[in-house]
Design an enzyme around this catalytic site. Structure first.
Site, mmCIF file in Angstrom:
data_model
loop_
_atom_site.group_PDB
_atom_site.id
_atom_site.type_symbol
_atom_site.label_atom_id
_atom_site.label_comp_id
_atom_site.label_asym_id
_atom_site.label_seq_id
_atom_site.Cartn_x
_atom_site.Cartn_y
_atom_site.Cartn_z
ATOM 1 N N LYS A 114 -0.921 22.088 -42.179
ATOM 2 C CA LYS A 114 -1.680 22.325 -43.406
ATOM 3 C C LYS A 114 -0.744 22.975 -44.406
ATOM 4 O O LYS A 114 0.270 23.576 -44.032
ATOM 5 C CB LYS A 114 -2.858 23.271 -43.133
ATOM 6 C CG LYS A 114 -3.983 23.123 -44.132
ATOM 7 C CD LYS A 114 -4.864 21.931 -43.810
ATOM 8 C CE LYS A 114 -5.964 21.744 -44.813
ATOM 9 N NZ LYS A 114 -6.919 20.694 -44.395
HETATM 10 P P1 NAD Z 1 -12.835 19.308 -53.533
HETATM 11 O O1 NAD Z 1 -11.898 20.212 -54.240
HETATM 12 O O2 NAD Z 1 -12.892 17.873 -53.909
HETATM 13 O O3 NAD Z 1 -14.336 19.877 -53.647
HETATM 14 C C1 NAD Z 1 -14.693 21.174 -53.295
HETATM 15 C C2 NAD Z 1 -16.075 21.421 -53.838
HETATM 16 O O4 NAD Z 1 -16.541 22.699 -53.412
HETATM 17 C C3 NAD Z 1 -16.149 21.444 -55.366
HETATM 18 O O5 NAD Z 1 -17.337 20.797 -55.794
HETATM 19 C C4 NAD Z 1 -16.228 22.925 -55.689
HETATM 20 O O6 NAD Z 1 -16.887 23.189 -56.928
HETATM 21 C C5 NAD Z 1 -17.060 23.395 -54.529
HETATM 22 N N1 NAD Z 1 -16.955 24.832 -54.288
HETATM 23 C C6 NAD Z 1 -15.866 25.626 -54.297
HETATM 24 N N2 NAD Z 1 -16.214 26.901 -54.059
HETATM 25 C C7 NAD Z 1 -17.550 26.891 -53.870
HETATM 26 C C8 NAD Z 1 -18.503 27.886 -53.594
HETATM 27 N N3 NAD Z 1 -18.134 29.155 -53.441
HETATM 28 N N4 NAD Z 1 -19.782 27.507 -53.469
HETATM 29 C C9 NAD Z 1 -20.159 26.218 -53.617
HETATM 30 N N5 NAD Z 1 -19.309 25.243 -53.895
HETATM 31 C C10 NAD Z 1 -18.032 25.581 -54.022
HETATM 32 O O7 NAD Z 1 -12.531 19.497 -51.979
HETATM 33 P P2 NAD Z 1 -12.895 18.500 -50.783
HETATM 34 O O8 NAD Z 1 -11.717 17.645 -50.530
HETATM 35 O O9 NAD Z 1 -14.232 17.913 -51.014
HETATM 36 O O10 NAD Z 1 -12.958 19.532 -49.565
HETATM 37 C C11 NAD Z 1 -14.134 20.269 -49.261
HETATM 38 C C12 NAD Z 1 -14.051 20.773 -47.834
HETATM 39 O O11 NAD Z 1 -13.900 19.651 -46.962
HETATM 40 C C13 NAD Z 1 -12.889 21.695 -47.506
HETATM 41 O O12 NAD Z 1 -13.283 22.620 -46.519
HETATM 42 C C14 NAD Z 1 -11.848 20.761 -46.924
HETATM 43 O O13 NAD Z 1 -10.908 21.427 -46.086
HETATM 44 C C15 NAD Z 1 -12.746 19.833 -46.150
HETATM 45 N N6 NAD Z 1 -12.154 18.536 -45.845
HETATM 46 C C16 NAD Z 1 -11.731 17.696 -46.827
HETATM 47 C C17 NAD Z 1 -11.187 16.449 -46.491
HETATM 48 C C18 NAD Z 1 -10.751 15.462 -47.525
HETATM 49 O O14 NAD Z 1 -10.381 14.333 -47.140
HETATM 50 N N7 NAD Z 1 -10.785 15.757 -48.806
HETATM 51 C C19 NAD Z 1 -11.054 16.103 -45.142
HETATM 52 C C20 NAD Z 1 -11.514 16.972 -44.155
HETATM 53 C C21 NAD Z 1 -12.069 18.185 -44.525
#
Ligand code: NAD
Length: 424
Positions: A114
């Site tokens: 990561k």
């Molecule tokens: P992203 O940046 O696209 O979206 C994150 C979202 O969370 C945004 O809408 C943001 O406004 C919201 N957010 C941030 N802080 C917040 C809070 N305190 N309360 C409510 N909403 C809040 O990120 P993503 O890629 O969608 O990732 C989200 C989660 O999924 C993370 O934990 C990430 O590690 C996990 N994840 C992502 C992927 C991927 O392929 N993108 C894969 C596996 C896991």
């Protein structure tokens, strides 16, 4: 020159300590050799770099960046890069360890890694973000590569950032190296289906869980926290499957409508305005209230540690699907288990992203690209198999789904480590 201040973190507990205690629990339940646990609880390599960036206002800011490899026993390490103000080294280490387990559970030939940069990408211009990304890539360039360590998007990063990493790496090598990152835009060797893959994988897991519980998604009520890549696509897919999405939220605002939110319209609104605020056809709701709403399925898809010992007993959902990594703390896990809530654990529920990243890496190495239907069908095969293996382990050992998933994964990494032997 100024160094960027680190704000108070959203992390109440140290995520790396959580990850290590989860590992010890797995070791006890699955009787794994303590010598192996000594190896597996440490990260193989952790790089801390400073990233000086010329800002648009003429100042130079120095950002802190990290790249951590947890384990490579089963293949090159794989994991996203996070741009967020709360990033810490221990958070990155925990996320790297969870990547190792996620890849092992899905049976894809990667270890875990990561990365992260402490910054607020929302307040930075495109030029500043690009300069920061290219300098960060240069600082970690000897550690990444298609056979070594392959970054991908995470919170605060996207295809555009992956394109800059790909270009910086390729410029330094003197030729295009498609396999160095995944989550690339389609125009430069991305995979069809990658953008939606994490949410699609979570959807396939929810479908299986609903089937096992002899329920139907038709009319099932859903609340989704986080409306970025994972949350917005998951809300869309669940609505397309007939579920009623009664609440969604992002970091600035939340929406609630017991009759269902028009998810497509909310996505369009967020795309146009940059936030969910001001969307018509729903009442406002706080992120805290969203988590404890009366609903069938709760999908935390934002950050870690949102369901804790403080609010777990108030959660009313029957199924929690962990789109985010680490959204439920261990103390909350125990409370939810006691209440009979089925938690689809992160290393299973959000594995769709890394599974299709694996497909993107394979397609890039072969320079031969697949149809979207093929990508989605292969994703369904892999994640449904992982779901069913986890489910049988849960039933046969009478343990939680999380413990079953971690147990299978840690056993696989342990076997690989023993087979290879400890060098020298
Ligand atoms: P992203 O940046 O696209 O979206 C994150 C979202 O969370 C945004 O809408 C943001 O406004 C919201 N957010 C941030 N802080 C917040 C809070 N305190 N309360 C409510 N909403 C809040 O990120 P993503 O890629 O969608 O990732 C989200 C989660 O999924 C993370 O934990 C990430 O590690 C996990 N994840 C992502 C992927 C991927 O392929 N993108 C894969 C596996 C896991």
């Amino acid at each position: 020159m100024t160094t960027v201040d680190v704000p108070i973190s959203h992390l109440r507990e140290n995520p790396y300590e959580i990850a290590k205690s989860q590992l010890r629990k797995v070791a006890d339940t699955f009787a794994i050799d303590p010598n192996l646990i000594n190896v597996l609880q440490e990260c193989k390599k952790a790089l801390v770099v400073s990233v000086p960036v010329s800002m648009d206002d003429g100042t130079t800011q120095v950002f802190q960046g990290y790249r951590v490899t947890h384990n490579v026993a089963r293949g090159p390490s794989k994991g996203g890069i996070r741009y967020h103000a709360d990033v810490t080294l221990d958070e990155v280490k925990a996320l790297a360890m969870w990547m190792t387990w996620k890849c092992a559970l899905s049976g894809i030939p990667f270890g875990g890694a990561k990365g992260g940069v402490v910054c607020n990408p929302k307040t930075m211009s495109e030029g500043e973000l690009q300069r920061m990304t290219r300098r960060f890539t240069s600082e970690i360039i000897n550690e990444i590569g298609p056979e070594k360590d392959i970054p991908a998007p995470d919170v605060g990063t996207d295809g555009r950032v992956m394109a800059w990493i790909f270009d910086t790496y390729s410029m330094n090598k003197g030729h295009s190296v498609l396999g160095v990152v995944t989550g690339k835009p389609l125009t430069i060797g991305g995979s069809l289906g990658r953008e939606e893959a994490t949410a699609r994988g979570a959807l396939y897991c929810v479908r299986e869980a609903v089937r096992k519980r002899q329920l139907s998604l038709q009319g099932t009520t859903v609340a989704v926290q986080g409306f970025g890549n994972v949350g917005s696509y998951l809300a869309k897919f669940l609505a397309e499957d007939g579920a009623t999405v009664i609440a969604v939220s992002d970091s600035t605002s939340g929406l609630y409508n017991p009759n269902g939110i028009d998810v497509q319209a909310a996505i369009a609104h967020k795309r146009e305005t940059g936030s969910l605020a001001g969307f018509r056809g729903a009442d406002p709701i706080s992120n805290e209230d969203l988590l404890v709403l009366e609903c069938d399925v709760l999908a935390p898809c934002a950050l870690e540690q949102v369901i804790t010992a403080e609010n777990a007993d108030k959660v009313k959902a029957k199924i929690i699907v962990e789109g985010a990594n680490g959204p439920v703390t261990p103390a909350a896990d125990e409370i939810l288990e006691e209440k009979g809530v089925l938690v689809l654990p992160d290393i299973l529920a959000n594995a769709g992203g890394v599974i299709v990243s694996y497909f993107e890496w394979v397609q890039g190495l072969q320079e031969y690209f697949w149809k979207e239907a093929e990508v989605n069908a292969k994703l369904n095969d892999i994640i449904t198999r992982a779901f069913n293996e986890t489910w049988s382990t849960m039933e046969s050992r009478d343990i939680s789904m999380r413990l079953a998933a971690y147990g299978l994964a840690v056993q696989r990494v342990s076997e690989a480590t023993v087979t290879r032997g400890i060098y020298p």
